[in-house]
Motif scaffolding. Structure first.
Motif, PDB file in Angstrom:
ATOM      1  N   GLU A 172       0.949   4.163  -2.708  1.00 19.38           N
ATOM      2  CA  GLU A 172       0.817   5.576  -2.333  1.00 19.38           C
ATOM      3  C   GLU A 172       1.887   6.409  -3.029  1.00 19.38           C
ATOM      4  O   GLU A 172       1.592   7.464  -3.602  1.00 19.38           O
ATOM      5  CB  GLU A 172       0.942   5.756  -0.825  1.00 19.38           C
ATOM      6  CG  GLU A 172       0.854   7.211  -0.425  1.00 19.38           C
ATOM      7  CD  GLU A 172       1.464   7.539   0.921  1.00 19.38           C
ATOM      8  OE1 GLU A 172       1.400   8.726   1.299  1.00 19.38           O
ATOM      9  OE2 GLU A 172       2.004   6.643   1.580  1.00 19.38           O
TER      10      GLU A 172
ATOM     11  N   TYR B 259       0.827  -1.208   0.000  1.00 15.66           N
ATOM     12  CA  TYR B 259       0.000   0.000   0.000  1.00 15.66           C
ATOM     13  C   TYR B 259       0.865   1.264   0.000  1.00 15.66           C
ATOM     14  O   TYR B 259       0.542   2.238  -0.680  1.00 15.66           O
ATOM     15  CB  TYR B 259      -0.952   0.014   1.192  1.00 15.66           C
ATOM     16  CG  TYR B 259      -2.154  -0.880   1.030  1.00 15.66           C
ATOM     17  CD1 TYR B 259      -2.988  -0.786  -0.069  1.00 15.66           C
ATOM     18  CD2 TYR B 259      -2.472  -1.820   2.009  1.00 15.66           C
ATOM     19  CE1 TYR B 259      -4.097  -1.606  -0.207  1.00 15.66           C
ATOM     20  CE2 TYR B 259      -3.580  -2.638   1.879  1.00 15.66           C
ATOM     21  CZ  TYR B 259      -4.387  -2.528   0.764  1.00 15.66           C
ATOM     22  OH  TYR B 259      -5.484  -3.335   0.631  1.00 15.66           O
TER      23      TYR B 259
ATOM     24  N   ALA C 275      -3.641   8.420  -3.345  1.00 15.85           N
ATOM     25  CA  ALA C 275      -2.474   8.271  -2.465  1.00 15.85           C
ATOM     26  C   ALA C 275      -2.895   8.296  -0.997  1.00 15.85           C
ATOM     27  O   ALA C 275      -2.435   7.474  -0.198  1.00 15.85           O
ATOM     28  CB  ALA C 275      -1.449   9.378  -2.753  1.00 15.85           C
TER      29      ALA C 275
ATOM     30  N   GLN D 127       1.215   9.413  -5.677  1.00 23.24           N
ATOM     31  CA  GLN D 127       1.770  10.757  -5.428  1.00 23.24           C
ATOM     32  C   GLN D 127       2.571  11.223  -6.640  1.00 23.24           C
ATOM     33  O   GLN D 127       2.511  12.392  -7.015  1.00 23.24           O
ATOM     34  CB  GLN D 127       2.669  10.753  -4.185  1.00 23.24           C
ATOM     35  CG  GLN D 127       1.930  10.708  -2.883  1.00 23.24           C
ATOM     36  CD  GLN D 127       1.260  12.023  -2.530  1.00 23.24           C
ATOM     37  OE1 GLN D 127       1.325  13.019  -3.237  1.00 23.24           O
ATOM     38  NE2 GLN D 127       0.580  12.014  -1.399  1.00 23.24           N
TER      39      GLN D 127
ATOM     40  N   ARG E 124      -2.511   5.320   1.896  1.00 22.95           N
ATOM     41  CA  ARG E 124      -1.878   5.538   3.196  1.00 22.95           C
ATOM     42  C   ARG E 124      -2.795   5.060   4.323  1.00 22.95           C
ATOM     43  O   ARG E 124      -2.343   4.439   5.285  1.00 22.95           O
ATOM     44  CB  ARG E 124      -1.513   7.001   3.405  1.00 22.95           C
ATOM     45  CG  ARG E 124      -0.859   7.249   4.765  1.00 22.95           C
ATOM     46  CD  ARG E 124      -0.396   8.671   4.920  1.00 22.95           C
ATOM     47  NE  ARG E 124       0.817   8.909   4.183  1.00 22.95           N
ATOM     48  CZ  ARG E 124       2.035   8.834   4.715  1.00 22.95           C
ATOM     49  NH1 ARG E 124       2.186   8.533   5.978  1.00 22.95           N
ATOM     50  NH2 ARG E 124       3.089   9.067   3.985  1.00 22.95           N
TER      51      ARG E 124
END
Length: 67
Positions: free
Chosen positions: A28, A24, A40, A32, A44
């Motif tokens: 992310e 994950y 993203a 980003q 998180r």
């Protein structure tokens, strides 16, 4: 004290949760990099959830005097 089979299963689960958190976080970073901040942020949140679950299992094991 936990039985060996249960302890192994729980440690395997902790490893799976940690691996998922890492994935994950990787997603992310990708989102980003292409300016998809909403995706993203969601990744998180998912990573944090996986880490929380891993720590809950870890605490359970430690409370019973196991490693």
């Amino acid at each position: 004290m936990l039985k060996k089979k249960m302890l192994k299963g729980m440690n395997d689960q902790i490893n799976a949760e940690m691996f998922s958190a890492y994935l994950y976080l990787s997603m992310e970073n990708y989102f980003q990099s292409i300016s998809l901040r909403g995706f993203a942020a969601w990744m998180r949140v998912q990573a944090h959830e996986q880490l929380t679950q891993a720590m809950t299992c870890r605490d359970f094991i430690h409370e019973r005097g196991c490693r």
